[in-house]
Design an enzyme around this catalytic site. Structure first.
Site, short mmCIF file in Angstrom:
data_model
loop_
_atom_site.label_atom_id
_atom_site.label_comp_id
_atom_site.label_asym_id
_atom_site.label_seq_id
_atom_site.Cartn_x
_atom_site.Cartn_y
_atom_site.Cartn_z
N ASN A 151 35.13 43.16 19.48
CA ASN A 151 34.99 42.24 20.60
C ASN A 151 33.99 42.69 21.65
O ASN A 151 33.55 41.90 22.48
CB ASN A 151 36.35 41.99 21.26
CG ASN A 151 36.94 43.26 21.85
OD1 ASN A 151 37.04 44.28 21.17
ND2 ASN A 151 37.34 43.22 23.09
N CYS A 326 40.40 42.34 28.19
CA CYS A 326 41.75 42.91 28.18
C CYS A 326 41.80 44.23 28.94
O CYS A 326 42.87 44.74 29.23
CB CYS A 326 42.23 43.14 26.75
SG CYS A 326 42.37 41.61 25.82
#
Length: 390
Positions: A151, A326
């Site tokens: 990611n 995150c």
């Protein structure tokens, strides 16, 4: 002021089609699928139809789809579910050192429970060290977890080769793929991967936040981590998120069917990369452009702190990320880039650009000019401060 949104790996704009499907579920098929009256039966029929549509898009069987609240829950469901089944005998758990936090953080918990957790090293491009990985696999391995696409860097793991190696060296191991960043950007044939499970997240592909799914290979069992009414065939209790599920089915089907989207993302990525990598002391982090996923670009502008650049660009209407959404609010450097062995200078100056089919080459060109000016201005300010301190 025009806004240029290049943070699509964090979250995408919900498509009109996905939003319409969600609204229909909220306004018309609003019954509880577990209710026995007509409204409940209508909701159950919709749930069945959307599950079937999602399964067909993935080339899977209807009973292999478990709806979750997102990719993090799907990753946790696979890892912690296997760990619960193996709690008495224990075993070795393998995940990459550059894995998403939703797989890395649970491993820390499982270490405390007595599991042997080992982290698969990655090379300077973020790819798994295959030779090292082969040596790590043993008869004690119970779980292997890898991402299809990283990611932060867009690094693509060879999930088919990895599956072949696991099948040969440790066929008893449960093989889980985090497909959150790969779905809709890379082709995937679930059966050819030899995986046991595959995680999906809706808000990365133009569905709302709070919905995802776990593909669980037929014949595999996992204990329910959420106890209650026994929904999702006992794998996950809790009333189903019908608006999210309806939107997810639309989003997945569209992402897989419309291959033109990938071409657009890649065109925008290359347009931006070709310009900003020409800026002095800019360095590409991750694999070469032709080897990376089509929607992610990670670059270090040496001497320019990532957070400073991020806020400079935001003032000009350009939205990017200093790392994973995150963990981007943490002050520590990216664990992904650390695992790749990047220098402290590159770690502190790394930023991520991520794209969707809604972006354009014109946006890339405009953003490149803004980025170049911001980098020059920040470096000039830094130089002035250094002179003042001398």
């Amino acid at each position: 002021m025009r806004e240029i949104y290049f943070d699509n790996s964090a979250s995408t704009k919900v498509s009109k089609e996905a939003a319409a499907a969600a609204i229909t579920a909220m306004e018309e098929n609003f019954g509880n699928p577990s209710s026995l009256h007509g409204k409940g039966l209508a909701a159950l029929q919709m749930l069945t139809q959307t599950r079937l549509a999602l399964a067909r898009a993935l080339g899977a069987a209807e009973q292999e789809i478990i709806f979750t609240s997102g990719g993090s829950e799907a990753n946790n469901m696979a890892l912690l579910g296997v760990a619960e089944m193996k709690a008495r005998q224990g075993g070795t758990i393998l995940v990459t050192a550059a894995e998403h936090p939703s797989l890395l953080e649970p491993t820390k918990y499982l270490m405390q429970k007595g599991f042997d957790v080992q982290y698969i090293p990655v090379d300077e491009q973020g790819a798994i060290d295959i030779e090292f990985f082969v040596r790590m696999l043993t008869s004690a391995t119970v779980f292997v977890g890898v991402h299809q696409v990283n990611n932060e860097t867009g690094t693509i793991q060879d999930i088919i080769r990895i599956g072949d190696i696991i099948h040969e060296k440790a066929p008893q191991a449960f093989y889980h793929i985090d497909g959150v960043q790969g779905l809709g950007k890379l082709p995937v044939d679930l059966k050819s991967t030899q995986a046991n499970s595959f995680a999906i997240s809706g808000h990365k592909i133009h569905a709302p936040k709070g919905i995802g799914a776990l593909w669980l290979k037929q014949g595999c069992r996992l204990p329910s981590l959420i106890k209650g009414g026994g929904q999702e065939r006992g794998f996950r209790s809790g009333t189903e998120n019908m608006p999210g599920i309806a939107a997810l089915a639309i989003a997945v089907t569209t992402a897989i069917k419309e291959e033109e989207r990938v071409i657009i993302m890649n065109r925008v990525r290359l347009a931006l990369a070709n310009k900003i990598l020409a800026i002095e002391d800019s360095i590409l982090n991750g694999p070469p452009l032709d080897k990376a996923a089509p929607h992610i670009l990670n670059v270090s502008f040496v001497g320019v702190k990532s957070e400073v650049l991020l806020h400079f660009l935001e003032q000009e209407g350009v939205y990017i990320s200093a790392g994973s959404a995150c963990s981007s609010r943490k002050t520590t450097a990216s664990h992904v880039l650390q695992a790749m062995g990047l220098s402290a200078e590159r770690l502190g100056s790394a930023v991520r650009f991520s794209f969707s089919a809604l972006n354009t080459v014109d946006e890339a060109n405009e953003a490149a000019n803004i980025i170049e000016q911001a980098v020059k201005e920040i470096r000039s300010l830094n130089k002035g401060r250094r002179k003042k301190n001398i």
